[in-house]
Design a protein around this motif. Structure first.
Motif, PDB file in Angstrom:
ATOM      1  N   THR A 232     -53.243   7.494  65.491  1.00  0.00           N
ATOM      2  CA  THR A 232     -54.587   6.811  66.147  1.00  0.00           C
ATOM      3  C   THR A 232     -54.408   5.241  65.768  1.00  0.00           C
ATOM      4  OG1 THR A 232     -55.846   7.262  64.465  1.00  0.00           O
ATOM      5  CG2 THR A 232     -56.316   8.642  66.483  1.00  0.00           C
ATOM      6  N   PRO A 233     -54.946   4.297  65.995  1.00  0.00           N
ATOM      7  CA  PRO A 233     -54.887   2.982  65.654  1.00  0.00           C
ATOM      8  C   PRO A 233     -55.289   2.745  64.331  1.00  0.00           C
ATOM      9  CG  PRO A 233     -55.506   2.631  67.848  1.00  0.00           C
ATOM     10  CD  PRO A 233     -55.482   4.356  67.692  1.00  0.00           C
ATOM     11  N   ASP A 234     -56.309   3.499  63.906  1.00  0.00           N
ATOM     12  CA  ASP A 234     -56.836   2.997  62.569  1.00  0.00           C
ATOM     13  C   ASP A 234     -56.125   4.223  61.518  1.00  0.00           C
ATOM     14  OD1 ASP A 234     -57.880   5.756  63.309  1.00  0.00           O
ATOM     15  OD2 ASP A 234     -59.901   5.627  62.896  1.00  0.00           O
ATOM     16  N   GLY A 235     -55.094   4.861  61.767  1.00  0.00           N
ATOM     17  CA  GLY A 235     -54.431   5.554  61.120  1.00  0.00           C
ATOM     18  C   GLY A 235     -54.844   6.882  60.517  1.00  0.00           C
ATOM     19  N   SER A 236     -56.297   7.086  61.198  1.00  0.00           N
ATOM     20  CA  SER A 236     -57.009   8.400  60.391  1.00  0.00           C
ATOM     21  C   SER A 236     -56.542   9.772  60.989  1.00  0.00           C
ATOM     22  CB  SER A 236     -58.488   8.067  60.605  1.00  0.00           C
ATOM     23  OG  SER A 236     -58.678   8.369  62.013  1.00  0.00           O
ATOM     24  N   SER A 237     -56.009   9.764  62.195  1.00  0.00           N
ATOM     25  CA  SER A 237     -55.770  10.952  62.870  1.00  0.00           C
ATOM     26  C   SER A 237     -54.096  10.919  63.503  1.00  0.00           C
ATOM     27  CB  SER A 237     -56.585  11.469  63.989  1.00  0.00           C
ATOM     28  OG  SER A 237     -57.925  11.890  63.615  1.00  0.00           O
ATOM     29  N   LEU A 238     -53.540  12.126  63.515  1.00  0.00           N
ATOM     30  CA  LEU A 238     -52.096  12.364  64.270  1.00  0.00           C
ATOM     31  C   LEU A 238     -52.489  13.106  65.239  1.00  0.00           C
ATOM     32  CD1 LEU A 238     -49.141  11.592  63.600  1.00  0.00           C
ATOM     33  CD2 LEU A 238     -49.016  13.819  62.683  1.00  0.00           C
ATOM     34  N   PHE A 303     -52.765   5.087  72.884  1.00  0.00           N
ATOM     35  CA  PHE A 303     -54.097   5.012  72.599  1.00  0.00           C
ATOM     36  C   PHE A 303     -54.519   3.242  72.894  1.00  0.00           C
ATOM     37  CE2 PHE A 303     -53.125   8.047  69.593  1.00  0.00           C
ATOM     38  CZ  PHE A 303     -54.106   9.136  69.817  1.00  0.00           C
ATOM     39  N   SER A 304     -55.606   3.037  73.204  1.00  0.00           N
ATOM     40  CA  SER A 304     -56.057   1.596  73.667  1.00  0.00           C
ATOM     41  C   SER A 304     -56.198   0.964  72.154  1.00  0.00           C
ATOM     42  CB  SER A 304     -57.553   1.574  74.445  1.00  0.00           C
ATOM     43  OG  SER A 304     -58.332   2.315  73.333  1.00  0.00           O
ATOM     44  N   PRO A 305     -55.900  -0.288  71.813  1.00  0.00           N
ATOM     45  CA  PRO A 305     -55.992  -0.679  70.637  1.00  0.00           C
ATOM     46  C   PRO A 305     -57.294  -0.513  69.870  1.00  0.00           C
ATOM     47  CG  PRO A 305     -55.046  -2.299  71.914  1.00  0.00           C
ATOM     48  CD  PRO A 305     -55.495  -1.077  72.947  1.00  0.00           C
ATOM     49  N   ASP A 306     -58.441  -0.397  70.325  1.00  0.00           N
ATOM     50  CA  ASP A 306     -59.610  -0.095  69.756  1.00  0.00           C
ATOM     51  C   ASP A 306     -59.898   1.372  69.531  1.00  0.00           C
ATOM     52  OD1 ASP A 306     -60.403   1.155  72.298  1.00  0.00           O
ATOM     53  OD2 ASP A 306     -61.781  -0.423  72.611  1.00  0.00           O
ATOM     54  N   GLY A 307     -58.896   2.179  69.938  1.00  0.00           N
ATOM     55  CA  GLY A 307     -59.046   3.688  69.622  1.00  0.00           C
ATOM     56  C   GLY A 307     -59.968   4.357  70.504  1.00  0.00           C
ATOM     57  N   LYS A 308     -60.536   3.887  71.580  1.00  0.00           N
ATOM     58  CA  LYS A 308     -61.533   4.417  72.226  1.00  0.00           C
ATOM     59  C   LYS A 308     -60.860   5.431  73.592  1.00  0.00           C
ATOM     60  CE  LYS A 308     -65.512   1.511  70.753  1.00  0.00           C
ATOM     61  NZ  LYS A 308     -66.371   0.663  71.214  1.00  0.00           N
ATOM     62  N   LYS A 309     -59.606   5.014  73.888  1.00  0.00           N
ATOM     63  CA  LYS A 309     -59.275   5.808  74.895  1.00  0.00           C
ATOM     64  C   LYS A 309     -57.732   6.161  74.542  1.00  0.00           C
ATOM     65  CE  LYS A 309     -61.902   3.981  78.818  1.00  0.00           C
ATOM     66  NZ  LYS A 309     -61.810   3.568  80.159  1.00  0.00           N
TER      67      LYS A 309
END
Length: 659
Positions: A232-238, A303-309
């Motif tokens: 994910t963009p924030d790097g928290s999940s794969l 993912f969208s850059p904001d990670g919402k989609k």
């Protein structure tokens, strides 16, 4: 009955334009003009330049890379590279492209401006996935057959380190800061996390099975065939794109194979079990009649850059799914049957307004326009016709159709499958094995490889088929296709065309080549223990009595008086004491006029070419290793009862080196 037709592209475009259920995409552009911060990377067949103006696409079976002007949608150049380019990485300065060439066993350095290969490095057998460190100094390459990850210096083009990474590592991702590397085993669905500074293994865990359910048509089964890893963009999940296979239900297209997207904590490696997205759960979009649209064979996630989609690509059914992660995470939109065959990879434009999708069989580029953030109820849609990526196809028209059929579950375009559920590749992962045994009407059966399928005599574990057209029974009974065909009669011309195309593709020497063995010496020779094992194989153990000829099977001798293969000749079926309690006699089938009966316990001799890569073993997959095969055999399966432990070790060493 539906078959390929000239209106196919138009139908697909119309389906894309009429995509269901809309959702708005939040803007990914800050408009600040600042240099973008490093982002997580994943290995992919399609990558984008830092400014977003150029796309680079690996054209697998044509042995080229295409350079595309993203704005004008034109192929700027097509660059010849090594055999079977799979994934790409781009140097930070945008001047050099790194390409994994699977069947050349190398990574190539490509000068983009000159359109030429500068050099290469041998990393291992069948390099596949590739990512680079944020500073561009280091490449990380998964070697599918060697079971390793290579750490490569981009300046010197030298392998600095080789680390063990399961049996069949493929998908790879790296954190935004370059500190962690993520690798997935394609067949076992193990996820390994490494600290890149030392390549120390931090975590190694398998995705969990989805539990059995009373309703066999609900998603359940063992994770396998992991096509992609995406952070994910924030790097928290794969996120991992893979299949689930229900192994304890008699094989039938609506009850055995299911698509899934699993989520793993990027720090700990623990799976977030409640976040898994499965068919009929988080993946459930209805058509205009209220019926669930079936999707199959996930190949990528972006993912969208904001990670919402999250946008998930389904390579089998050729669909694009949209998940709104800010609103419960369920699929809310689907573009059904994207234009193009076998979509395997995608990349999002820098401003978040487009998705570029690489279609690996039709060798073209599909563009999907994404809605702006302020468009209430906006929907993703196919934007224009696909862009052809290659000047000349290396496959002829029949072979190309055959490859498309092998990987496609698109029932609206091809009649081999039912309701978009599964393709040939859903069980025969990438044309070979999925390391699973499934239940059939004959009993449990180990999924065989298609390597040398047309050179090894009779078909099926019990040798009950002697012509490829006999697989009409598999198509009808397991895949849900060609229901109107009478299997007892010659195939009608339109169905025959499909079977002939499949055969033409599968007969290609490099469609499913014999795996090279990682157990041989560096120059490809038998080791000393392998040579001793070969002598035992041909002598004391008498394995060669059945595993004979270049194909290492005696099944090719099952011929009639006319010299053609025939199921009537049972002389080369063998009872080696491996019958399973669940095995039953076979009463024959309509295709064989019910004359191809088989007694439980008698099996066709499988080839040993590349046998190291086909675990588990025996017709029911009951032997996890080759050692188990030999130790169970006694004198029913060769003459092995008086082999010493040292002789068994040498024999196994030879078996692992057969290629």
């Amino acid at each position: 009955m539906k078959f390929p037709n000239n209106g196919r592209r138009a139908i697909k475009l119309a389906a894309g334009a009429g995509a269901l259920a809309a959702m708005a995409l939040l803007s990914a552009c800050s408009g600040s003009g600042d240099k973008a911060a490093p982002a997580p990377q994943s290995g992919s067949s399609i990558v984008m330049s830092a400014d977003g103006g150029t796309l680079y696409i690996a054209n697998g079976d044509t042995n080229t890379v295409s350079v595309v002007d993203a704005k004008d949608r034109k192929v700027v150049k097509e660059i010849a590279v090594g055999k079977e380019p799979r994934e790409l990485a781009l140097s930070p300065d945008g001047e050099t492209l790194y390409v994994t060439c699977r069947y050349a066993n190398s990574v190539e350095w490509v000068d983009i401006d000159k359109g030429a290969v500068l050099g290469s490095v041998k990393t291992g057998i069948e390099p596949y996935g590739i990512v680079e460190s944020p500073d561009g100094k280091t490449l990380y390459v998964t070697n599918y057959r060697s079971g390793t990850v290579s750490v490569v210096d981009t300046g010197s083009r030298k392998v600095l380190k080789q680390e063990k990474a399961g049996d069949n590592p493929r998908a790879v991702a790296i954190s935004a800061d370059g500190a962690k590397l993520y690798v997935s085993d394609y067949l076992t669905a193990d996820t390994s996390i490494y600290e890149t500074a030392s390549m120390k293994l931090l975590s190694d865990r398998a995705l969990a099975p989805s539990p059995d359910l009373p309703d066999r048509k609900k998603s359940q089964g063992k994770p396998n065939t992991v096509e992609q890893l995406r952070l994910t963009p924030d790097g928290s999940s794969l996120w991992e794109a893979h299949l689930l296979t229900n192994t304890d239900t008699p094989v039938q297209f609506e009850e055995v194979i299911f698509p899934a997207l699993s989520v793993v904590d990027a720090k700990t490696g623990e799976e977030e079990a409640k976040s898994r997205k499965e068919l009929f759960k988080a993946i459930d979009v209805k058509d205009k009649f209220g019926k669930t649209i079936i999707v199959s064979n996930p190949t990528d996630i972006v993912f969208s850059p904001d990670g919402k989609k999250a946008y998930a690509l389904m390579g089998g059914s050729e669909d694009l799914l949209v998940f709104d992660l800010a609103r419960g995470g369920r699929a809310g939109q689907i573009i059904h049957h994207l234009p193009g065959d076998l979509p395997i990879g995608m990349v999002m434009s820098k401003d978040g307004s487009k998705l570029y999708i690489n279609n690996a069989s039709s060798h073209d580029l599909t563009v999907v326009a994404l809605p702006p953030a302020d468009e209430e109820g906006g929907q993703a849609r196919v934007d224009g016709e696909p862009l052809k990526l290659i000047a000349k196809d290396r496959l002829d028209a029949q072979q190309r159709l055959g490859k498309t059929l092998f990987y496609s579950a698109n029932s609206d375009d091809y009649a081999l499958t039912g309701s978009n559920w599964m393709s040939c590749a859903s069980c025969h992962s990438d044309g070979e094995v999925d390391r699973l045994s499934i239940m059939t009407g004959k009993g449990p059966r180990n999924i065989p490889s298609n390597v040398l399928a047309f050179d090894t005599g009779l078909f099926m574990w019990d040798g009950s088929r002697d012509e490829f057209d006999d697989y009409i029974h598999t198509v009808q009974g397991e895949m849900g296709g060609l229901g109107e065909v009478d299997p007892a009669k010659p195939l009608p011309a339109d169905a025959k065309k499909l079977f002939d195309a499949l055969a033409a593709y599968m007969r290609m020497p490099d469609a499913f080549p014999v795996p090279q063995s990682p157990f041989r010496t560096e120059d490809g020779q038998l080791t000393a223990d392998g040579q001793r094992g070969k002598a035992i194989f041909e002598g004391k153990a008498q394995c060669i009595a059945c595993h004979a000829t270049d194909a290492m099977t005696d099944s090719a001798n099952a011929k009639g008086a006319d010299g053609r293969l025939t199921t009537d000749n049972k002389d080369f079926l063998h009872n080696v004491g491996t019958v399973n309690a669940a095995d039953v006699d076979y009463a024959g089938d309509a295709r064989g006029a019910f004359a191809n009966k088989r007694e439980r316990g008698f099996y066709d001799t499988p080839t040993l070419r590349g046998v190291y890569a086909t675990a588990p073993y025996l017709h029911d997959g009951s032997a996890p290793t080759l050692e188990d095969v030999i130790k169970r055999a006694g004198d029913e399966h060769g003459h092995t009862s008086d082999l010493s432990d040292k002789e068994i070790k040498d024999l196994v060493s030879y078996l692992k080196q057969i290629q």
